[in-house]
Motif scaffolding. Structure first.
Motif, PDB file in Angstrom:
ATOM      1  N   SER A 188      34.425 -12.805   4.354  1.00  0.00           N
ATOM      2  CA  SER A 188      35.467 -12.194   5.199  1.00  0.00           C
ATOM      3  C   SER A 188      35.586 -12.897   6.541  1.00  0.00           C
ATOM      4  O   SER A 188      36.698 -13.148   7.036  1.00  0.00           O
ATOM      5  CB  SER A 188      35.169 -10.698   5.403  1.00  0.00           C
ATOM      6  OG  SER A 188      33.888 -10.540   6.022  1.00  0.00           O
ATOM      7  N   ASP A 189      34.461 -13.261   7.162  1.00  0.00           N
ATOM      8  CA  ASP A 189      34.533 -13.923   8.464  1.00  0.00           C
ATOM      9  C   ASP A 189      35.164 -15.313   8.351  1.00  0.00           C
ATOM     10  O   ASP A 189      35.966 -15.718   9.213  1.00  0.00           O
ATOM     11  CB  ASP A 189      33.123 -14.030   9.066  1.00  0.00           C
ATOM     12  CG  ASP A 189      32.576 -12.681   9.487  1.00  0.00           C
ATOM     13  OD1 ASP A 189      33.394 -11.783   9.791  1.00  0.00           O
ATOM     14  OD2 ASP A 189      31.351 -12.515   9.482  1.00  0.00           O
ATOM     15  N   ALA A 190      34.812 -16.050   7.297  1.00  0.00           N
ATOM     16  CA  ALA A 190      35.417 -17.372   7.106  1.00  0.00           C
ATOM     17  C   ALA A 190      36.913 -17.245   6.850  1.00  0.00           C
ATOM     18  O   ALA A 190      37.720 -18.070   7.329  1.00  0.00           O
ATOM     19  CB  ALA A 190      34.727 -18.097   5.949  1.00  0.00           C
ATOM     20  N   ILE A 191      37.292 -16.211   6.115  1.00  0.00           N
ATOM     21  CA  ILE A 191      38.726 -15.992   5.856  1.00  0.00           C
ATOM     22  C   ILE A 191      39.448 -15.698   7.164  1.00  0.00           C
ATOM     23  O   ILE A 191      40.549 -16.211   7.411  1.00  0.00           O
ATOM     24  CB  ILE A 191      38.908 -14.844   4.843  1.00  0.00           C
ATOM     25  CG1 ILE A 191      38.416 -15.279   3.464  1.00  0.00           C
ATOM     26  CG2 ILE A 191      40.369 -14.422   4.772  1.00  0.00           C
ATOM     27  CD1 ILE A 191      38.402 -14.154   2.448  1.00  0.00           C
ATOM     28  N   MET A 192      38.825 -14.892   8.044  1.00  0.00           N
ATOM     29  CA  MET A 192      39.457 -14.580   9.320  1.00  0.00           C
ATOM     30  C   MET A 192      39.602 -15.830  10.189  1.00  0.00           C
ATOM     31  O   MET A 192      40.589 -15.984  10.914  1.00  0.00           O
ATOM     32  CB  MET A 192      38.642 -13.521  10.065  1.00  0.00           C
ATOM     33  CG  MET A 192      38.783 -12.129   9.469  1.00  0.00           C
ATOM     34  SD  MET A 192      40.506 -11.559   9.533  1.00  0.00           S
ATOM     35  CE  MET A 192      40.406 -10.036   8.593  1.00  0.00           C
ATOM     36  N   GLN A 193      38.641 -16.742  10.099  1.00  0.00           N
ATOM     37  CA  GLN A 193      38.777 -17.992  10.841  1.00  0.00           C
ATOM     38  C   GLN A 193      39.956 -18.828  10.278  1.00  0.00           C
ATOM     39  O   GLN A 193      40.701 -19.439  11.056  1.00  0.00           O
ATOM     40  CB  GLN A 193      37.481 -18.785  10.759  1.00  0.00           C
ATOM     41  CG  GLN A 193      36.337 -18.184  11.569  1.00  0.00           C
ATOM     42  CD  GLN A 193      35.067 -18.985  11.443  1.00  0.00           C
ATOM     43  OE1 GLN A 193      34.868 -19.724  10.479  1.00  0.00           O
ATOM     44  NE2 GLN A 193      34.185 -18.854  12.441  1.00  0.00           N
TER      45      GLN A 193
END
Length: 788
Positions: A193-198
């Motif tokens: 999820s964090d990589a997707i948000m980046q």
């Protein structure tokens, strides 16, 4: 009234059109974390994966590292192909493709070394703050060099999509994943999820939209919660960014359908969402974008869902792109039969694979391995019953029934008129069809046929342009050569002395004279046929003039004492003209090479200028000559008819016998017979004299030695002698016939009959006139023969 953006901020949703609710079957693969599989024996990388064709930069035997570029290209739509692992290039050959057709494509086969060595271009992950100095174009270049394409299934180049021509007001991150069995997007949102948000932050920086929506279906509660937490930790602005939950409905994950549900706007036919200021990006693609920009890590692997009752280990796996399907089946313990289907994609939009040696691609998000209980057996296609269910569930608001009829009949132009290209191939129409008609398959075939037609027209247009350019190039080269030759000639002329100029002028004069002589010789060799016609026409005119002069004199001599009415004179003149014309034709046929001679002047009638007159002018001149001859004959006949009659001869030729008993009818018949015979004898005499005079004139006059008509003197003399002999023979026959007629007329006794009421005087006068005419003509013929 609220604006569209204000309604989006409140989370307003619009009603979806069409759609169905098939069984989801997602729990088979979303209960375990994303895993990896052992390395395959070989990896098959199809070269024409996405974008335009490129050139191969490696050869057989080369060693490549993981992430190394295998192709080169310069087109703006070009996406490079990378090595999914390190190893040696074992083959570059045609291999079966991951396509419904199974056609082979050029592929690069890598034999892995097991080390999985990364390319030196790949570096540790950076933070978003570390790329603030990069421009938008540099970021887009990184995305292109990494080979990023849409991972939702369309596989469209992302660097083109993220560089729209117009401003984007609304950015939609598509995390719907509405098709049954597929859970790859669900699991990557849970774990990355964090990589997707980046990745979403990088896209937001490129587009700078006013609003950003992350759309997730309500059947993914864990993903929704995790993404909410990641959003709160991200660098995205708090205002204008929201996660929106949508009700589960297939196919709400379609680009146009999702826009309609979130905004209420419908994308026009043939248009793209960017034209409305809206852009849709897949959630898995955002993850690949952050890898490419922050790590220089190319798109060489992706999450793929392997599911179905025929697989013992269903789940989601990180698979290198190019992994053979057969390797996946063996590693996940495929327990089906060889005849069981292997479906690439979901059950609604996927296609059956006919060769399990085909590799996975960038757009491969699911491999479905159903058993007999999950997939209904193939049933026979039945006739359409026109129930209309397909039109009810169509999310694109098309008329599937009409499209089916035209596609089946191969009437592709009519299918296109019913917006065939707007079909998203969702399969809803096939799902609800009670006749088991594979409607989507018909639409796919029709689309392929239309695409081929468009490509053929494009190639034909390109060929036409190449031909026109070649023609123009040859013309330009010709003009350039002529200009160069002219310049060289001008230079030579400028450098030429006075003596050289005189020599050149003399040479040019000789060449010109030679050409003129050759042209004249060609004209002379090709002209005899036309000039013979002109000579014949001139001879005819001369004979017509002679007849016009001869006939009036003889008519005048024969009518000084005898009365002839105007009608008979005209008949005689017409006969004379006909005889003259016939004689001219016979003379022309007897000697085709006879030159034109003027009868009146006995001088050559044709010179070099007259010989060039064409056939039409000769015919006109002959007609004018005939008209003049006719006019002269008519004038002579009129003059003869007006002279007083000599009645002194009439009583001498009347027999001294009673005339009261003459039968009037017999007298009229006798008179008519006598007139006819006299007329015939007169015509023959006139014809004989005219022919004889003409023959003598032709043989006595000199033949002009013209360069156009070459006359054989010997043949001309023979032809003239023959004509003279024929004329004399005709004159003798005419004389004998006249003498016999005169003897019969003078020796016939008079018939005595009773006096009747017939006008005897008229009969006597008619008989006497006929006899007088016959005697006169006979004497004239004798005199003419004596002159000969």
């Amino acid at each position: 009234m609220l604006t569209l953006l204000e309604q989006i901020d409140k989370g307003t949703l619009w009603r979806a059109i069409g759609g169905i609710h098939p069984p989801e079957q997602k729990v088979l693969s979303n209960t375990t974390n994303i895993a990896s599989l052992p390395m395959a024996d070989e990896y098959v990388i199809p070269l024409p994966q996405v974008g335009d064709n490129a050139t191969l930069s490696v050869s057989v035997g080369d060693y490549v590292t993981k992430g190394e570029v295998l192709t080169n290209g310069s087109h703006f739509g070009y996406l490079p192909v990378h090595a999914p692992t390190s190893g040696h290039i074992s083959h570059i050959e045609q291999r079966p493709s991951n396509h419904a057709s199974g056609l082979p494509v050029l592929s690069c086969v890598i034999k892995p070394d097991g080390l999985d060595t990364l390319s030196d271009k790949v570096h540790p992950k950076l933070a978003l703050t570390d790329i603030e100095h990069l421009s938008n174009q540099e970021i887009l270049s990184k995305i292109q060099e990494a080979g990023i394409a849409g991972l939702g299934g369309a596989a469209f180049p992302s660097h083109i999509k993220l560089n729209p021509a117009s401003d984007i007001e609304l950015l939609i991150i598509n995390a719907i994943e509405c098709e049954p069995y597929i859970t790859s997007d669900d699991m990557i949102m849970r774990e990355q999820s964090d990589a997707i948000m980046q990745g979403i932050a990088i896209v937001h920086r490129l587009l700078k939209p006013k609003r950003l929506i992350i759309a997730i279906e309500d059947n993914k509660p864990q993903a929704i919660s995790i993404m909410q937490q990641a959003l709160s930790r991200s660098v995205l602005p708090e205002d204008g960014v929201r996660i929106t939950t949508l009700p589960t409905l297939y196919p709400s994950g379609g680009e146009k359908q999702l826009i309609q549900i979130l905004t209420g706007q419908e994308v026009p036919s043939g248009a793209i969402p960017a034209q409305l200021g809206i852009l849709v990006q897949n959630v898995a693609t955002c993850y690949a974008i952050q890898d490419a920009v922050l790590r220089n890590y190319p798109l060489i692997e992706r999450v793929v869902t392997i599911t179905g009752n025929n697989v013992a280990k269903p789940g989601n796996y990180w698979l290198p792109i190019g992994t053979p399907i057969s390797h996946l089946l063996s590693q996940t313990d495929f327990k089906g039969l060889d005849t069981d289907k292997v479906i690439i994609g979901g059950p609604m939009m996927g296609y059956a694979l006919y060769n399990d040696s085909a590799p996975t691609l960038k757009g491969t998000n699911c491999i479905l391995l159903p058993d007999a209980n999950e997939m209904a057996p193939e049933q026979k296609e039945l006739p359409c019953i026109r129930c209309g269910e397909c039109a009810v569930v169509c999310p694109a608001q098309l008329l599937p029934q009409q499209l089916f009829w035209h596609s089946k009949a191969q009437e592709y132009d009519k299918a296109v008129s019913y917006n065939l290209n707007d079909c998203i191939e969702c399969g809803c129409c096939s799902y609800v069809c009670p006749s088991n008609i594979p409607l989507v398959e018909y639409y796919r075939v029709a689309k392929s046929a239309v695409k081929n037609e468009i490509e053929e027209k494009k190639q034909a247009e390109l060929a036409k342009q190449r031909f026109e350019l070649r023609t123009q190039r040859l013309e330009d080269e010709k003009l350039a050569r002529e200009a160069k030759q002219k310049e060289a000639a001008d230079r030579r002329k400028a450098n030429m002395s006075g003596t050289d100029k005189d020599a050149v002028a003399q040479a040019m004069a000789r060449i010109k004279a030679k050409k003129e002589a050759e042209a004249n010789s060609e004209v002379a060799s090709s002209a005899p046929t036309d000039k013979r016609d002109a000579v014949a026409a001139a001879v005819a005119r001369a004979k017509a003039k002679k007849a016009a002069q001869t006939s009036p004199e003889k008519l005048e001599a024969s009518t000084t004492e005898d009365p002839v009415d105007d009608k008979k004179a005209k008949v005689a003149a017409a006969v004379a003209r006909a005889k003259a014309k016939k004689a001219a034709l016979q003379s022309a046929d007897a000697n085709n090479s006879e030159p034109k001679v003027d009868i009146e002047t006995s001088e050559p009638a044709i010179d070099a200028s007259i010989a060039d007159v064409d056939d039409k002018k000769a015919k006109i001149a002959a007609a004018v000559a005939r008209a003049k001859a006719k006019k002269a004959v008519l004038k002579a006949a009129d003059a003869s008819a007006t002279e007083p009659q000599n009645d002194s001869e009439i009583p001498e030729l009347i027999p001294d016998a009673p005339v009261a008993q003459i039968d009037d009818k017999k007298a009229k018949i006798a008179a008519a017979v006598a007139r006819a015979k006299a007329k015939k004898a007169a015509h023959k005499a006139v014809d004989t004299n005219a022919v004889e005079d003409q023959s003598e004139t032709e043989t006595s006059e000199p033949v002009p030695d013209t360069p156009v008509v070459k006359v054989d003197d010997k043949k001309a003399k023979i032809a003239a002698a023959v004509a003279k002999a024929k004329a004399k023979k005709a004159a003798l026959k005419a004389t004998n016939a006249t003498e016999r007629q005169n003897d019969a007329a003078t020796s016939e006794p008079a018939t005595v009959a009773p006096i009747a009421d017939v006008d005897d005087k008229k009969a006597k006068i008619a008989a006497a006139v006929a006899k007088a005419k016959a005697n006169k003509l006979a004497k004239q013929a004798k005199l003419d023969n004596g002159k000969d």
